[in-house]
Write a protein that holds these residues in place. Structure first.
Motif, PDB file in Angstrom:
ATOM      1  N   THR A  95       0.835  -1.196   0.000  1.00 27.86           N
ATOM      2  CA  THR A  95       0.000   0.000   0.000  1.00 27.86           C
ATOM      3  C   THR A  95       0.866   1.241   0.000  1.00 27.86           C
ATOM      4  O   THR A  95       1.750   1.393   0.832  1.00 27.86           O
ATOM      5  N   LEU A  96       0.579   2.167  -0.955  1.00 26.28           N
ATOM      6  CA  LEU A  96       1.271   3.442  -1.028  1.00 26.28           C
ATOM      7  C   LEU A  96       0.352   4.524  -0.503  1.00 26.28           C
ATOM      8  O   LEU A  96      -0.623   4.239   0.178  1.00 26.28           O
ATOM      9  N   GLY A  97       0.618   5.783  -0.809  1.00 25.01           N
ATOM     10  CA  GLY A  97      -0.237   6.875  -0.371  1.00 25.01           C
ATOM     11  C   GLY A  97      -1.591   6.847  -1.052  1.00 25.01           C
ATOM     12  O   GLY A  97      -1.753   6.299  -2.145  1.00 25.01           O
ATOM     13  N   ILE A 146       0.553  -1.358  -5.051  1.00 22.51           N
ATOM     14  CA  ILE A 146       1.344  -1.990  -6.092  1.00 22.51           C
ATOM     15  C   ILE A 146       1.571  -3.430  -5.662  1.00 22.51           C
ATOM     16  O   ILE A 146       1.504  -3.764  -4.479  1.00 22.51           O
ATOM     17  N   THR A 147       1.837  -4.310  -6.659  1.00 24.42           N
ATOM     18  CA  THR A 147       2.029  -5.718  -6.355  1.00 24.42           C
ATOM     19  C   THR A 147       3.259  -6.227  -7.084  1.00 24.42           C
ATOM     20  O   THR A 147       3.881  -5.528  -7.886  1.00 24.42           O
ATOM     21  N   MET A 148       3.597  -7.488  -6.810  1.00 26.59           N
ATOM     22  CA  MET A 148       4.695  -8.134  -7.517  1.00 26.59           C
ATOM     23  C   MET A 148       4.231  -8.658  -8.863  1.00 26.59           C
ATOM     24  O   MET A 148       4.929  -9.438  -9.514  1.00 26.59           O
ATOM     25  N   ILE A 151       2.435   9.912  -4.344  1.00 23.60           N
ATOM     26  CA  ILE A 151       2.145   8.509  -4.647  1.00 23.60           C
ATOM     27  C   ILE A 151       3.403   7.652  -4.687  1.00 23.60           C
ATOM     28  O   ILE A 151       3.454   6.594  -4.061  1.00 23.60           O
ATOM     29  N   PRO A 152       4.471   8.044  -5.408  1.00 22.84           N
ATOM     30  CA  PRO A 152       5.667   7.188  -5.408  1.00 22.84           C
ATOM     31  C   PRO A 152       6.302   7.162  -4.016  1.00 22.84           C
ATOM     32  O   PRO A 152       6.360   8.188  -3.332  1.00 22.84           O
ATOM     33  N   PRO A 153       6.810   6.000  -3.593  1.00 24.10           N
ATOM     34  CA  PRO A 153       7.458   5.930  -2.280  1.00 24.10           C
ATOM     35  C   PRO A 153       8.724   6.776  -2.252  1.00 24.10           C
ATOM     36  O   PRO A 153       9.346   7.026  -3.277  1.00 24.10           O
ATOM     37  N   SER A 154       9.095   7.208  -1.063  1.00 24.19           N
ATOM     38  CA  SER A 154      10.340   7.951  -0.877  1.00 24.19           C
ATOM     39  C   SER A 154      11.421   6.990  -0.384  1.00 24.19           C
ATOM     40  O   SER A 154      11.154   6.060   0.373  1.00 24.19           O
ATOM     41  N   ALA A 212      14.530   8.046  -5.944  1.00 20.23           N
ATOM     42  CA  ALA A 212      15.616   7.330  -6.618  1.00 20.23           C
ATOM     43  C   ALA A 212      15.583   5.840  -6.290  1.00 20.23           C
ATOM     44  O   ALA A 212      15.789   4.987  -7.163  1.00 20.23           O
ATOM     45  N   GLY A 213      15.301   5.511  -5.027  1.00 19.81           N
ATOM     46  CA  GLY A 213      15.195   4.109  -4.636  1.00 19.81           C
ATOM     47  C   GLY A 213      14.035   3.411  -5.322  1.00 19.81           C
ATOM     48  O   GLY A 213      14.146   2.243  -5.737  1.00 19.81           O
ATOM     49  N   PHE A 214      12.907   4.129  -5.445  1.00 19.24           N
ATOM     50  CA  PHE A 214      11.741   3.559  -6.119  1.00 19.24           C
ATOM     51  C   PHE A 214      12.059   3.267  -7.581  1.00 19.24           C
ATOM     52  O   PHE A 214      11.733   2.192  -8.105  1.00 19.24           O
TER      53      PHE A 214
END
Length: 448
Positions: free
Chosen positions: A52-54, A59-61, A165-168, A171-173
């Protein structure tokens, strides 16, 4: 119909049109049924492990599996796999509306369909340039469709949605997304050796995802505990402030009443002695009566003050001992049978214990004064991280709606005490059939 529903159905219509166009353009592109079932099944398994993101975005595998399908199959086939395999358990539990469920499937079909369309332009299925372009199109369309949906549903500016929405860190995401893209390409390459090779790649991945999911659950639990501890700390501070204010009020009350009466009694006693020494027995008797009245009044106000002090404190023995002693005192005074039963694994924080004591005291006094109860039951239990306090009586009961309309002070006080520590209060009563008051309070991090 609100904007989000219109938008959701528009996305569903666009996905249906894209799918129909793709199938008409290449009607013979469908693989054999067992192969189609394998890819749909692999996607279903991966979709059972979401992150679960914001804004409740998940998102899933499933992305590596979808990308592998986009590399291997034509857009129409890839979209069918995405539409059938994009399983969301919230659909089965009816936790999301129909338009939201269909939107989730449709947007998955659109972004992976676009990726598959890009790959179909490449003569080499494993061309790195086309794979990178397909992955970028998948990500941009996916985030774009979801961002617009969040904007319409919550009224949040698109720029803020796109940022959250994208995780922090971002760059890691992106690095993780690139690695998953490479995994999808490897899965597509391995599938040429047979589906068993794909299984050999995906099974360790899914086990790793389960471990990540467990770690994330523990992290969320830790965050909830920290938030609860902070809320309890603030509640404790409020309780301590309230107690200091209450003690200051009681001290002022004693000074203005009892001490004044005791001073008057002391003065009257001295005056009585003087009158007796002069032989004025009549006036001495009158002075003695005044002393007695002053002492009686001082004792009465002191008794009230002691009750107030008792009601604003939890005794050294904790919640159960405080409630039991108070119930015994009321039983003696009122001649009622008050049974206290408790099952506590640990002592709750002082703020919660004090709220529970005050709710029980208010409920017991109300039952004795207003309901005319002879039998009262107090049950204190600890269940699933909560302290549940129930006070039941066999009195006359009352009409709950009428009492609410009359702004019953006691009911409001109990509700405020429960809400003050993050709990809830439920009152049920029927005329002639008694009353039940149940408070559910957070147990917090109790001390064993």
């Amino acid at each position: 119909m609100d904007r989000i529903k219109v938008y959701s159905w528009a996305v569903v219509a666009a996905a249906a049109a894209f799918l129909a166009t793709s199938l008409v353009a290449q009607p013979s592109a469908f693989p054999r049924l067992p192969i189609l079932i394998f890819w749909v099944g692999a996607l279903v398994v991966a979709e059972l492990l979401p992150v679960t993101l914001g804004f409740e975005t998940r998102i899933t595998m499933g992305y590596p599996i979808l990308l592998a399908a986009a590399i291997l199959f034509e857009p129409g086939v890839t979209m069918v796999i995405a539409g059938l395999g994009s399983l969301d358990l919230r659909e089965l539990r009816t936790q999301i509306p129909v338009h939201r469920a269909l939107f989730n499937r449709a947007q998955a079909m659109l972004h992976i369909g676009a990726a598959s369309a890009i790959m179909s332009l490449s003569g080499d299925l494993l061309n790195p340039f086309f794979i990178a372009a397909a992955a970028a199109a998948d990500l941009i369309i996916n985030l774009g469709l979801v961002s617009v949906a969040v904007h319409m549903e919550h009224g949040i500016p698109l720029r803020e949605v796109a940022r959250k929405i994208p995780p922090s860190p971002l760059a890691g995401f992106l690095l993780s997304y690139a690695l998953l893209t490479a995994l999808g390409a490897a899965t597509a390459a391995a599938s040429r050796q047979g589906t068993w090779v794909v299984v050999a790649i995906l099974v360790p991945l899914l086990f790793a995802r389960m471990a990540i999911s467990g770690a994330r659950s523990r992290e969320e639990l830790s965050e909830r505990v920290l938030k609860q501890q902070e809320a309890l700390r603030k509640a404790t501070e409020r309780v301590l402030e309230d107690r200091e204010q209450e003690r200051a009020r009681i001290a002022a009350h004693i000074h203005d009443t009892s001490l004044q009466m005791l001073a008057a009694a002391s003065y009257g006693s001295a005056n009585t002695s003087k009158l007796l020494s002069t032989g004025d027995v009549g006036r001495a008797r009158e002075s003695s009566d005044m002393v007695r009245e002053a002492l009686d009044e001082a004792m009465g106000t002191l008794r009230d003050s002691l009750v107030d002090l008792r009601r604003s404190a939890v005794e050294a023995g904790g919640l159960l001992q405080t409630v039991t002693r108070f119930a015994d005192q009321l039983s003696t005074v009122w001649g009622a049978n008050i049974a206290v039963k408790a099952d506590l694994e640990s002592e709750p924080p002082i703020s919660v214990a004090l709220a529970a004591v005050q709710i029980v005291q208010e409920a017991l006094v109300n039952a004795l004064k207003h309901a005319g109860s002879d039998e009262i039951r107090v049950n204190i239990a600890q269940n699933d991280g909560a302290i549940v306090v129930v006070v039941e009586d066999d009195g006359g009961g009352f009409d709950l709606q009428e009492e609410k309309g009359a702004e019953h002070v006691g009911m409001q006080l109990m509700q405020e005490r429960a809400a003050g520590v993050g709990g809830t209060l439920d009152i049920s009563s029927t005329p002639g059939r008694g009353t039940s008051i149940a408070a559910t309070l957070p147990a917090g991090v109790g001390l064993s």
